[in-house]
Scaffold this motif. Sequence first.
Motif, PDB file in Angstrom:
ATOM      1  N   GLN A 295       0.827  -1.215   0.000  1.00  0.00           N
ATOM      2  CA  GLN A 295       0.000   0.000   0.000  1.00  0.00           C
ATOM      3  C   GLN A 295       0.855   1.255   0.000  1.00  0.00           C
ATOM      4  OE1 GLN A 295      -2.445  -0.563   3.436  1.00  0.00           O
ATOM      5  NE2 GLN A 295      -3.900  -1.945   2.413  1.00  0.00           N
ATOM      6  N   GLU A 296       1.953   1.214   0.777  1.00  0.00           N
ATOM      7  CA  GLU A 296       2.862   2.358   0.799  1.00  0.00           C
ATOM      8  C   GLU A 296       3.489   2.567  -0.574  1.00  0.00           C
ATOM      9  OE1 GLU A 296       3.406   4.576   3.104  1.00  0.00           O
ATOM     10  OE2 GLU A 296       1.983   3.640   4.472  1.00  0.00           O
ATOM     11  N   ARG A 297       3.919   1.459  -1.187  1.00  0.00           N
ATOM     12  CA  ARG A 297       4.496   1.561  -2.533  1.00  0.00           C
ATOM     13  C   ARG A 297       3.469   2.088  -3.526  1.00  0.00           C
ATOM     14  NH1 ARG A 297       7.102  -3.343  -1.120  1.00  0.00           N
ATOM     15  NH2 ARG A 297       5.443  -4.554  -2.131  1.00  0.00           N
ATOM     16  N   ALA A 298       2.232   1.589  -3.408  1.00  0.00           N
ATOM     17  CA  ALA A 298       1.175   2.022  -4.327  1.00  0.00           C
ATOM     18  C   ALA A 298       0.902   3.516  -4.176  1.00  0.00           C
ATOM     19  CB  ALA A 298      -0.097   1.223  -4.079  1.00  0.00           C
ATOM     20  N   ARG A 299       0.881   3.999  -2.892  1.00  0.00           N
ATOM     21  CA  ARG A 299       0.660   5.428  -2.690  1.00  0.00           C
ATOM     22  C   ARG A 299       1.809   6.253  -3.277  1.00  0.00           C
ATOM     23  NH1 ARG A 299      -1.990   3.891   2.285  1.00  0.00           N
ATOM     24  NH2 ARG A 299       0.001   3.839   3.396  1.00  0.00           N
ATOM     25  N   GLU A 300       3.036   5.725  -3.137  1.00  0.00           N
ATOM     26  CA  GLU A 300       4.187   6.437  -3.678  1.00  0.00           C
ATOM     27  C   GLU A 300       4.132   6.454  -5.219  1.00  0.00           C
ATOM     28  OE1 GLU A 300       7.627   8.689  -3.641  1.00  0.00           O
ATOM     29  OE2 GLU A 300       6.238   8.174  -2.030  1.00  0.00           O
ATOM     30  N   GLU A 301       3.760   5.315  -5.793  1.00  0.00           N
ATOM     31  CA  GLU A 301       3.626   5.253  -7.255  1.00  0.00           C
ATOM     32  C   GLU A 301       2.517   6.187  -7.726  1.00  0.00           C
ATOM     33  OE1 GLU A 301       3.013   1.221  -8.309  1.00  0.00           O
ATOM     34  OE2 GLU A 301       5.054   0.579  -7.755  1.00  0.00           O
ATOM     35  N   ALA A 302       1.400   6.217  -6.983  1.00  0.00           N
ATOM     36  CA  ALA A 302       0.295   7.106  -7.341  1.00  0.00           C
ATOM     37  C   ALA A 302       0.740   8.561  -7.280  1.00  0.00           C
ATOM     38  CB  ALA A 302      -0.892   6.868  -6.409  1.00  0.00           C
ATOM     39  N   ARG A 303       1.530   8.892  -6.252  1.00  0.00           N
ATOM     40  CA  ARG A 303       2.040  10.259  -6.174  1.00  0.00           C
ATOM     41  C   ARG A 303       2.889  10.591  -7.392  1.00  0.00           C
ATOM     42  NH1 ARG A 303       6.118  13.047  -5.718  1.00  0.00           N
ATOM     43  NH2 ARG A 303       7.452  11.205  -5.728  1.00  0.00           N
ATOM     44  N   GLY A 304       3.755   9.618  -7.810  1.00  0.00           N
ATOM     45  CA  GLY A 304       4.578   9.843  -8.991  1.00  0.00           C
ATOM     46  C   GLY A 304       3.744  10.030 -10.239  1.00  0.00           C
ATOM     47  N   VAL A 305       2.707   9.187 -10.401  1.00  0.00           N
ATOM     48  CA  VAL A 305       1.839   9.285 -11.579  1.00  0.00           C
ATOM     49  C   VAL A 305       1.141  10.645 -11.616  1.00  0.00           C
ATOM     50  CG1 VAL A 305      -0.272   8.383 -12.647  1.00  0.00           C
ATOM     51  CG2 VAL A 305       1.479   6.803 -11.812  1.00  0.00           C
ATOM     52  N   LYS A 306       0.586  11.060 -10.492  1.00  0.00           N
ATOM     53  CA  LYS A 306      -0.169  12.319 -10.484  1.00  0.00           C
ATOM     54  C   LYS A 306       0.754  13.530 -10.547  1.00  0.00           C
ATOM     55  CE  LYS A 306      -4.493  10.585  -8.716  1.00  0.00           C
ATOM     56  NZ  LYS A 306      -5.578  10.655  -7.747  1.00  0.00           N
ATOM     57  N   GLU A 307       1.964  13.385 -10.048  1.00  0.00           N
ATOM     58  CA  GLU A 307       2.960  14.450 -10.212  1.00  0.00           C
ATOM     59  C   GLU A 307       3.268  14.641 -11.701  1.00  0.00           C
ATOM     60  OE1 GLU A 307       5.674  17.379  -9.538  1.00  0.00           O
ATOM     61  OE2 GLU A 307       4.568  16.420  -7.912  1.00  0.00           O
ATOM     62  N   ARG A 308       3.432  13.502 -12.404  1.00  0.00           N
ATOM     63  CA  ARG A 308       3.690  13.582 -13.852  1.00  0.00           C
ATOM     64  C   ARG A 308       2.520  14.217 -14.587  1.00  0.00           C
ATOM     65  NH1 ARG A 308       1.687  11.208 -17.894  1.00  0.00           N
ATOM     66  NH2 ARG A 308       0.608   9.625 -16.632  1.00  0.00           N
ATOM     67  N   ILE A 309       1.284  13.814 -14.229  1.00  0.00           N
ATOM     68  CA  ILE A 309       0.094  14.353 -14.891  1.00  0.00           C
ATOM     69  C   ILE A 309      -0.002  15.853 -14.661  1.00  0.00           C
ATOM     70  CG2 ILE A 309      -2.427  14.328 -14.892  1.00  0.00           C
ATOM     71  CD1 ILE A 309      -2.262  11.328 -14.179  1.00  0.00           C
ATOM     72  N   ALA A 310       0.210  16.283 -13.420  1.00  0.00           N
ATOM     73  CA  ALA A 310       0.124  17.711 -13.110  1.00  0.00           C
ATOM     74  C   ALA A 310       1.207  18.495 -13.849  1.00  0.00           C
ATOM     75  CB  ALA A 310       0.251  17.927 -11.598  1.00  0.00           C
ATOM     76  N   ALA A 311       2.432  17.926 -13.921  1.00  0.00           N
ATOM     77  CA  ALA A 311       3.529  18.611 -14.612  1.00  0.00           C
ATOM     78  C   ALA A 311       3.235  18.741 -16.104  1.00  0.00           C
ATOM     79  CB  ALA A 311       4.837  17.846 -14.392  1.00  0.00           C
ATOM     80  N   GLU A 312       2.681  17.683 -16.705  1.00  0.00           N
ATOM     81  CA  GLU A 312       2.362  17.772 -18.132  1.00  0.00           C
ATOM     82  C   GLU A 312       1.224  18.755 -18.374  1.00  0.00           C
ATOM     83  OE1 GLU A 312       1.244  15.079 -22.055  1.00  0.00           O
ATOM     84  OE2 GLU A 312       1.708  14.072 -20.156  1.00  0.00           O
ATOM     85  N   ALA A 313       0.237  18.788 -17.483  1.00  0.00           N
ATOM     86  CA  ALA A 313      -0.857  19.761 -17.620  1.00  0.00           C
ATOM     87  C   ALA A 313      -0.311  21.184 -17.569  1.00  0.00           C
ATOM     88  CB  ALA A 313      -1.892  19.532 -16.519  1.00  0.00           C
TER      89      ALA A 313
END
Length: 410
Positions: free
Chosen positions: A114-132
Amino acid sequence: MTTDPWGRVDDDGTVYVRTSEGERVVGSWQAGAPEEALAFFRRKYDALVTEIDLLEKRLSTTDLAASSALASVEKLRGNVREASAVGDLDALTRRLDELAERIEQRRVEQKQEQERAREEARGVKERIAAEAERVAEETTHWKSGGERMRQLVDEWKAAPRTDRSTEQALWKRMSAARNTFSKRRKAYFANLDQQREQVRQEKERIVVEAESLADSTDWGPTSGRYRDLMQQWKASGRADRSSEEQLWSRFKAAQDQFFQARNAAFAERDAELRENAEAKEKLLTQAREELPAITDPREARARLRSFQEAWEEIGPVPRNSRDKIEGAFRKLEDSVRKAEDHEWQRTNPEARARAEATVSQLRDSIAQLESRLHTARENGDGSKVSEIEETIATQRSWLDEAERALSEMS
């Protein structure tokens, strides 16, 4: 009294089970033989075994949550503890203890996951926000930029959630990027009216030229010009909606008029070419029958020439059958040419002279070798005899080939 390793039935029908803590009563049996009582309570034990087996299988083959698995273990532990069954209940308790240890390990692993998943989710959404943010600040292609921004929102919704504070901070950046993009796009379209008028004038010019070409019968160049006009149309941008639809309707009507006339002319020509193809197929069949039967190469060449003249006179064939028909005729021409080449080689005086010289040289060489062989035998030189015999055998094989080649020239 009737017994088995894990229980017994007393004379009064009381059924006992043996555990590490001693015997305890699990029931009574008055309905039949004591063996039936033990069999009945063993089946209850087997049912407990089946439940534990199923839990082990679920734990091994599914992603069963650790909390749910532990609850199931505790429930089964109580069932075993209070079981009205005959069997190795201590073994079942040990199995449940082992299961509990495995589940605890799974709980730790699931927490880490779960911790890894939350960290991966943070990375994914960080990428999405940066591209936006990049799209919002850099893009000038409003349609593709808007589509990409919508895709990014969809990707955000589909992505797993991270911790709440991070989720809120990243969404704030995402919303700000969308607002920036919307403001820039509105500012662009606010100044677009003048550009659209320029586009309308350019497309009006394109349409006028397209209409002037609609009656042309110069098929090739006019087709190319229509392609150029279409490229110009696409490159010029968009006028206002009503002008765009009206101009496109006129442009397409002019194009359709020209290409329908061209297609009709091509259809007529293709019909003529199909007749040519049929004529050439017949001529090809005749040539395949006659030419192989002619043994004199010069006569075959003369007959081929008459076929070639008739072939050219028929004219072109449709493109989709050209390679097949023309290729088959080329093969016939090649066969006649190869026959001529073979005949020339066969009757060529120089080639015959070379062949005769080769035969003569080999015969002389073999005669000399046979003389040397005779001498070596008289001298008793065994190694020399073997060497000369091997050389003679090789040169005799060469002589056979040379004589065959000379015979073919006769």
